[in-house]
Design an enzyme around this catalytic site. Structure first.
Site, short mmCIF file in Angstrom:
data_model
loop_
_atom_site.label_atom_id
_atom_site.label_comp_id
_atom_site.label_asym_id
_atom_site.label_seq_id
_atom_site.Cartn_x
_atom_site.Cartn_y
_atom_site.Cartn_z
N CYS A 77 0.86 -1.16 0.00
CA CYS A 77 -0.04 -0.01 0.09
C CYS A 77 0.87 1.21 -0.12
CB CYS A 77 -1.08 0.02 1.10
SG CYS A 77 -2.28 1.14 1.18
N HIS A 181 -3.87 -5.05 -0.21
CA HIS A 181 -3.47 -5.33 1.41
C HIS A 181 -3.54 -7.06 1.10
CE1 HIS A 181 -3.09 -1.79 3.31
NE2 HIS A 181 -4.24 -1.47 2.61
N GLU A 183 -2.57 -8.97 3.22
CA GLU A 183 -2.81 -9.32 4.85
C GLU A 183 -4.29 -9.16 5.00
OE1 GLU A 183 -2.43 -5.09 5.31
OE2 GLU A 183 -1.44 -6.59 4.07
#
Length: 200
Positions: A77, A181, A183
């Protein structure tokens, strides 16, 4: 495997650490130069504003350390944007690892419904390539939150489309970066993190 997550004044660092822990790793969150240099893999995550974050990196010498790293590095990001040459956010000179500018999304006129900024939510990956992606990840959905983007170019290894096509991921040498992202992207994001961690 030693995994260093670069600690600096940016949000979202803990969520990256938790994602790696779910994969069975114990990353170190650190701003220590020697620890980062000696790590097998380095992750440079971030949620925040470009100019203030670059100022922090400079105060702590990380602006020189990060481009000098020789092991696999993954920006996420804001990490991706700071690894570029220049950002329109705060008129900021960035790390210059990728020869690409970071531009602000401008909604198209006379389009209904009007596009919202930031681009937030799930969007699919196209034109995937490089060891970061399995071919079967073409078309899969990942999670984005961003108001600025990198145009597609020679270093683009995955695209997404919001208002217009943009770089969902970049690669140059040992440096990789995702605008989305991983994650927060479920099993697809887990696979991308696994792919990064398996890089030599």
């Amino acid at each position: 495997m030693n995994i260093a997550i670069i600690k600096y004044n940016a949000g979202n660092i803990r969520s990256v650490s938790f994602a790696l822990e779910r994969l069975g790793y114990k990353p170190i969150i650190t701003g220590d130069h020697d620890t980062i240099r000696k790590a097998d893999k380095v992750i440079f995550p971030g949620v925040g504003e470009a100019s203030t974050t670059m100022a922090f990196l400079k105060q702590n010498g990380l602006h020189e350390l990060i481009p000098s790293l020789t092991q696999p590095v993954l920006g996420i990001c804001l990490g991706l944007q700071l690894m570029c040459k220049y950002s329109e956010e705060g008129d900021t000179e960035c790390l210059g690892i990728f020869n690409a500018p970071v531009k602000k999304f401008i909604p198209l006129k006379d389009v209904s419904p009007k596009q919202k900024i930031p681009h937030m939510g799930w969007n699919n990956l196209t034109h995937v390539k490089s060891p970061l992606f399995n071919p079967e990840l073409e078309g899969e959905f990942v999670y984005f939150v961003h108001s600025y983007y990198v145009p597609t170019g020679a270093e683009t290894i995955a695209q997404a489309n919001y208002i217009h096509p943009f770089s969902a991921a970049l690669q140059k040498d040992n440096f990789f970066a995702t605008q989305f992202h991983p994650e927060k992207s479920g099993s697809v994001g887990e696979q991308i993190l696994k792919n990064f961690l398996s890089l030599k």
